[in-house]
Write a protein that holds these residues in place. Structure first.
Motif: not given
Length: 389
Positions: A218-234, A241-249, A251-254
């Motif tokens: 119940t604590n692991v979700r699917d999917p995770y929505v990371l729209e706050f990273l600002g990464l384009p879909e394609r 890059d993904l790891e750095s963006a998650l660490v930069d954001h 608070q939102e990722f947590l």
């Protein structure tokens, strides 16, 4: 509790009085918020009662709100616009017992003495309506109006399904979500994503007790929505890059992870047989009391990813986890996955390995419907394999 003694120094006096001022201000804000919430609910309750039992209600019909707004404007009454009146009515329709006669007479912890000027007769008799779960009693309603702002309640009232709304009530209070975060989680369909379809006991626990079970499922979700990273879909980007963006954001990722995760590090190194290996992200979950390893994959999930994660978890369990902690769990966070491949890749592993997708924009209802159908199909297939009815 602030404790000041005659012999304290000047700096201590300043610090103590500053804390007292801050706490008094916070208490005043909370009191005003509750008063406004009660006032708004009461206005809405009167409107609902008039719509159902008013002597001349047929004269106004669906135009009642507009007629009221016009009448208040003619009297120069502020704060009772057509939009506000509709919001107040919505709150009263959602929570029929947000206030009681005892509350309005000032005998049930209502703020200050203000409500003593209102007699119990000020509360209209609202017909019982809407589905109420067993634990949503007067004490729960008191928590809602004391701990949440009117803006919180307005966002919650927009969730039409009673069980889903109860889920968001519990989560908002438990994680102290801001209104902005509540709206984001609601818009990203957290209730549908949280994995309740895979663990029916969690649904029952929420319905019966007003809480979610503290299990890895119940604590692991699917999917995770990371729209706050600002990464384009394609756009082409790497796992770094993904790891750095998650660490930069972070608070939102947590918050997206669930609120009980504590960040321990990135590229966490483990050494086996003289070779170094690196776990992309390492967390600790407070309520599950275990390490959580996350491995990032830009592409789709492959069966070899499960074996790699199982390798990490075996090492963490033996070399890193403390004696009083539960076995670690792992999450492979990937762009896509095949449900059947996940089923065979993670079955009978020594450790708990989960595979979740990530999205760089909010999911559509069609996406969620498809994914939940896949999960239900696997659940049914597993039940038949075990010989369950």
């Amino acid at each position: 509790m602030i404790e000041l003694r005659p012999w304290v120094g000047f700096d201590s006096l300043v610090e103590g009085l500053s804390r007292l001022q801050a706490r008094a201000r916070e208490a005043a804000v909370r009191s005003v918020d509750e008063i406004l919430t009660l006032r708004n609910w009461l206005i809405g309750a009167w409107i609902v009662a008039y719509e159902q039992e008013g002597a001349d209600r047929a004269r106004y019909g669906e135009g009642l709100i507009d007629a009221l707004a016009a009448a208040f404007k003619a009297r120069s009454v502020q704060g009772l616009s057509e939009r506000n009146l509709r919001n107040y009515r919505q709150i009263a329709l959602t929570w029929r017992r947000l206030a009681t006669r005892q509350t309005l007479s000032g005998e049930s912890g209502a703020p200050g003495q203000i409500w003593q000027t209102l007699s119990a007769e000020s509360l209209p008799a609202l017909p019982v309506g809407g589905e109420v779960l067993p634990w949503q009693d007067d004490a729960w309603m008191l928590r809602l109006r004391r701990d949440l702002s009117f803006s919180h309640l307005l966002e919650l009232s927009r969730v039409s399904d009673p069980l889903a709304r109860a889920f968001y009530e519990v989560q908002t209070l438990a994680h102290r979500w801001s209104v902005r975060e509540l709206k984001r989680q609601r818009d990203s369909m957290l209730y549908e994503r949280v994995g309740l379809s895979r663990d029916r006991e969690a649904v029952l626990a929420l319905a019966k007790e007003g809480r979610l079970l503290d299990t890895a499922t119940t604590n692991v979700r699917d999917p995770y929505v990371l729209e706050f990273l600002g990464l384009p879909e394609r756009r082409v980007y790497s796992e770094a890059d993904l790891e750095s963006a998650l660490v930069d954001h972070l608070q939102e990722f947590l918050l997206e992870l669930g609120g009980d995760f504590a960040f321990l590090g990135r590229q966490y190194r483990i050494t086996v047989g003289g070779r170094h290996h690196f776990i992309d992200l390492l967390f600790f979950h407070r309520r599950l009391r275990c390490l959580v390893a996350i491995d990032l994959k830009i592409g789709p999930f492959g069966h070899e990813d499960a074996g790699q994660m199982n390798f990490y978890l075996n090492y963490l369990r033996e070399k890193v986890s403390l004696a009083d902690e539960n076995p670690p769990i792992g999450v492979v966070l990937c762009a896509d996955k095949d449900a059947e491949e996940v089923h065979y890749a993670t079955g009978n592993l020594d450790q708990q390995v989960f595979v979740s997708r990530y999205l760089t924009r909010l999911p559509t209802e069609e996406q969620l419907r498809t994914w939940l159908a896949e999960e239900r199909e696997l659940l049914a297939r597993g039940a038949k394999t075990k010989g369950e009815p």
